[in-house]
Write an enzyme that holds these catalytic residues in place. Structure first.
Site, mmCIF file in Angstrom:
data_model
loop_
_atom_site.group_PDB
_atom_site.id
_atom_site.type_symbol
_atom_site.label_atom_id
_atom_site.label_comp_id
_atom_site.label_asym_id
_atom_site.label_seq_id
_atom_site.Cartn_x
_atom_site.Cartn_y
_atom_site.Cartn_z
ATOM 1 N N HIS A 293 2.400 3.737 0.133
ATOM 2 C CA HIS A 293 1.880 4.780 1.027
ATOM 3 C C HIS A 293 2.823 5.956 1.155
ATOM 4 O O HIS A 293 2.417 7.103 1.229
ATOM 5 C CB HIS A 293 1.569 4.185 2.405
ATOM 6 C CG HIS A 293 0.223 3.540 2.431
ATOM 7 N ND1 HIS A 293 -0.043 2.385 3.100
ATOM 8 C CD2 HIS A 293 -0.937 3.901 1.833
ATOM 9 C CE1 HIS A 293 -1.308 2.059 2.920
ATOM 10 N NE2 HIS A 293 -1.872 2.960 2.157
ATOM 11 N N GLU A 532 -11.725 -3.574 -2.170
ATOM 12 C CA GLU A 532 -10.379 -3.447 -2.727
ATOM 13 C C GLU A 532 -9.699 -4.790 -2.966
ATOM 14 O O GLU A 532 -8.546 -4.843 -3.357
ATOM 15 C CB GLU A 532 -9.510 -2.544 -1.846
ATOM 16 C CG GLU A 532 -9.541 -2.865 -0.375
ATOM 17 C CD GLU A 532 -8.828 -1.829 0.496
ATOM 18 O OE1 GLU A 532 -8.085 -0.990 -0.029
ATOM 19 O OE2 GLU A 532 -9.018 -1.889 1.724
ATOM 20 N N CYS A 603 -11.653 6.037 -4.003
ATOM 21 C CA CYS A 603 -10.681 6.789 -3.201
ATOM 22 C C CYS A 603 -9.227 6.360 -3.429
ATOM 23 O O CYS A 603 -8.337 6.814 -2.725
ATOM 24 C CB CYS A 603 -11.018 6.668 -1.721
ATOM 25 S SG CYS A 603 -10.959 4.986 -1.128
HETATM 26 C C1 PEP Z 1 -6.617 1.861 -1.830
HETATM 27 O O1 PEP Z 1 -6.197 0.732 -1.588
HETATM 28 O O2 PEP Z 1 -6.878 2.260 -2.975
HETATM 29 C C2 PEP Z 1 -6.824 2.819 -0.737
HETATM 30 C C3 PEP Z 1 -7.526 3.904 -0.925
HETATM 31 O O3 PEP Z 1 -6.266 2.582 0.450
HETATM 32 P P1 PEP Z 1 -4.698 2.499 0.727
HETATM 33 O O4 PEP Z 1 -3.982 3.155 -0.420
HETATM 34 O O5 PEP Z 1 -4.473 3.215 2.011
HETATM 35 O O6 PEP Z 1 -4.444 1.037 0.830
HETATM 36 MG MG MG Z 2 -6.199 -0.062 0.438
#
Ligand code: PEP
Ligand code: MG
Length: 691
Positions: A293, A532, A603
């Site tokens: 992140h 996911e 995403c």
């Molecule tokens: C992902 O896991 O691809 C996502 C969009 O969420 P994050 O990166 O916040 O886990």
């Molecule tokens: Mg995620």
């Protein structure tokens, strides 16, 4: 009582490692042993490392050693012997290099953005200075002391692990400094003083540790000897660690200098949010990977960033000069003048997309064979809301709402959240925004003992929400109320199957009913599920029946499909976005969405990388959400390719057996079909595979 006089002859004086050896020798005797400076009144207990260090005995200092007890003569002999052997330091040269190198040092990591920056190090250790005083009731003082001891134990375990690793990877000479850190933790001057302070002042443990730590540090800052004074940063490290383990709090650095390069072991996204970004030129961290992140956020903010530098933090001191070259995934500490000269020509800002954004195109992009693809923005911080429009996004495809929480363990109120979601709704106008329910994990059990052994597989995301219903209800209410101001949807993170969806929807329905009975202003929202994790992919058809849309989180999909921790630099070479198993999961989810006739918004970071975006279009993705600054580049590429051609490549990739095979295929096919769009360095493999 017996006493002797001597002079400190070793080159670096009584520094941390020498003091650690002295403590070890002195502690073998029953007698008390005191060191006294002959040029003043300062004296120290030879069994306390902190006490010895505050003597600031540099080379040439005359000392008196006083022993008192049954074995005083033997004790004096042993200590004098140690002084005459220069504290048994056999690996001095290497050891000093590790902590105090001033020659040029190059370290390889992973560049997660563009840019080259020359600046000065600002060391930032997670979890500290916002320490507040709390008055503890008499009855709770013992519990407070126990809490402090638990933090000491945890810090010790962490330091032992670090020391082991340093020993294995760098040799004993490099690990010695952690011996000193461990001794600090055992030192009564620190631990007893903190416990005494807790009891005497009826203070919380954090405050007591900070006051005692500050006192020790202030003694250090007055030391005349440069080398010894710098050892204060070792004490600071230990105190920071203790505070981090007690509080999990985050540093505030309001007074950043213009050219600060933040160097840290790891950074919490909330810490980045707190930094004064005007004064941060670059970031270099020991941990991290392409999709951690922290990396996602710094890339979004256009900050030059290199992660995965392993033990780099320990090698730096605040104020050191440094070059961060994110394009090559390299940092150079103490660069030589010639190196700086070379680099002066290459220093550049990592945000060229902002320039492209001038000629902004809005709305969906259309491929050259007529397929329309919606491009949305991922945002983390309210400061980014404006960027959504600047880069021509069709609204926000993913708002990672957890970054509203200023620090782990501290929830924001319904009113604060409502204001943020309303601002988002207004900023995103006709396209609207999708708010993700908090995707948080174990850090909310702020007590040290509550920390999970394996947070990625633990009480995270939807599981956390279902277990902490009050937190979830507060957020859901804020979203439903803000939805009255425009177009807002809600997505449930990390569902395992339709069971998770049903449980979450029940809570949402209850809050809708409650708001209605309160006659509040609110609106219903569309509800989606993040796909996911593999169990969700494999049961996607069932989930599709109960939601309005899917969001395909490719970052976690790679992590969980391949069992590779996305933030662990040690396994980053196994984090392969183009693994056929991941591509199969993507293709299957898109197919399930098409069959159920619900939108699927991709995403994860994949959508932000132009070549991957083409591949996603080949799998049939027509809705992508990405870092705002990448939208113009992705738009440019997608507008010049045929979706049908992309499909041919995607199908070939699905038939491959390994990530290497897929990457090779992508290299060959992309260069053959779109040579002008994908010169060698524009293909994603270079950025993401083994460094
Ligand atoms: C992902 O896991 O691809 C996502 C969009 O969420 P994050 O990166 O916040 O886990
Ligand atoms: Mg995620």
């Amino acid at each position: 009582m017996a006493e002797r006089r001597l002079q400190v002859t070793s080159r670096l004086g009584l520094h941390a490692r020498a003091a650690a050896n002295l403590v070890r020798v002195a502690s073998q005797f029953q007698s008390t042993l005191t060191l006294q400076r002959l040029d003043g009144n300062a004296e120290a207990d030879a069994k306390s490392i902190l006490s010895i260090l505050t003597l600031a005995a540099s080379r040439g200092t005359d000392l008196k050693i006083v022993a008192n007890g049954v074995d005083e003569e033997e004790a004096l002999d042993a200590v004098i012997g140690l002084f005459s052997r220069d504290f048994d330091e056999t690996e001095k040269v290497d050891g000093e290099k590790f902590t105090h190198a001033t020659s040029e040092l190059r370290c390889k990591g992973l560049g997660v953005s563009d840019g080259v920056v020359i600046g000065r190090v600002l060391r930032l250790q997670e979890g500290t200075h916002n320490v507040y005083r709390a008055e503890i009731a008499e009855a709770d003082l013992e519990r407070e002391r126990r809490r402090f001891r638990a933090a000491v134990r945890l810090s010790r375990r962490q330091l032992e692990a670090i020391k082991d690793r340093a020993e294995k990877e760098l040799g004993r000479g490099h690990a010695y400094i952690f011996d000193a850190h461990l001794l600090f933790l055992q030192d009564a001057k620190l631990t007893r003083d903190v416990e005494d302070y807790i009891v005497k002042e009826r203070s919380n443990a954090e405050w007591a540790a900070k006051v005692v730590g500050d006192r020790l540090l202030s003694i250090y800052t007055q030391i005349n000897d440069d080398y010894l004074r710098e050892r204060g940063s070792d004490i600071e490290d230990v105190i920071q660690r203790l505070l981090a383990n007690l509080t999990g709090e985050v540093l505030k650095y309001p007074n950043l200098s213009e050219d600060a390069v933040i160097v840290s072991t790891d950074l919490l996204p909330s810490t980045i949010a707190e930094l004064n970004l005007k004064h941060v030129k670059a970031i270099a961290t020991d941990a991290g990977g392409w999709t951690s992140h922290m990396a996602i956020i710094t890339r979004g903010l256009g900050l030059t960033t290199v992660v995965g530098l392993r033990d780099f933090y320990q090698r730096t001191r605040t104020g050191d000069s440094i070059i961060v070259d994110a394009s090559r995934g390299e940092v150079i500490l103490h660069p030589a003048p010639e190196t700086i000269e070379q680099y002066k020509f290459t220093v550049h800002d990592p945000a060229p997309a902002a320039v492209e954004a001038n000629a902004i195109n809005c709305g969906p992009v259309v491929t050259s064979d007529g397929v329309q693809i919606t491009l949305r923005a991922n945002v983390e911080l309210p400061t980014e809301f404006q960027a959504v429009n600047d880069f021509g996004a069709c609204g926000v495809g993913l708002f990672r709402s957890e970054f509203l929480l200023s620090r782990p363990g501290l929830m924001s109120s319904e009113a604060e959240q409502y204001e943020a979601y309303k601002a988002l709704t207004i900023a995103t106008g006709e396209y609207g925004a999708i708010v993700r329910l908090f995707d948080v994990g174990g850090e909310f059990g702020s007590d040290v003992k509550d920390r999970e052994r394996n947070p990625a597989l633990g009480l995270r995301a939807v599981r956390f929400n279902l277990r902490n219903k009050q937190v979830m209800r507060t957020q859901v209410r804020a979203i439903l109320r803000a939805a009255a101001a425009g177009r807002l949807s809600l997505v449930i993170p990390m569902v395992g199957d339709v069971g998770d969806v049903r449980l979450a929807k029940r809570v949402i329905e209850e809050e809708l009913e409650r708001l209605a009975s309160e006659k509040a202003t609110f609106a219903e929202v569309r509800i989606g599920a993040m796909i996911e994790i593999p169990s969700a992919v494999l049961t996607a058809e069932k989930i599709a029946g109960e939601v309005d849309f899917f969001e395909l989180g490719t970052n976690d999909l790679v992590q969980y499909t391949l069992a590779v921790d996305r933030g662990n630099d040690k396994v980053s070479e196994w984090f392969r976005t183009l693994h056929p198993a991941v591509l199969y999961g993507i293709s299957r989810t898109l197919e399930a969405g098409r069959t159920a006739q619900i939108p699927v918004i991709v995403c994860g970071e994949m959508a932000s990388t132009p070549a991957y975006a083409v591949l996603l279009a080949g799998f049939g993705a027509i809705d992508l959400s990405m870092i705002p600054a990448m939208i113009p580049r992705v738009r440019n590429v997608l507008s010049q390719i045929k979706a049908e051609e992309a499909r041919e490549v995607a199908l070939k990739c699905l038939a491959a057996a390994t990530a290497d095979e897929v990457e090779e295929l992508v290299r060959i096919e992309f260069r053959r079909r779109w040579p002008e769009l994908f010169p060698p360095n524009a293909l994603p493999m270079a950025a993401e595979t083994v460094q």
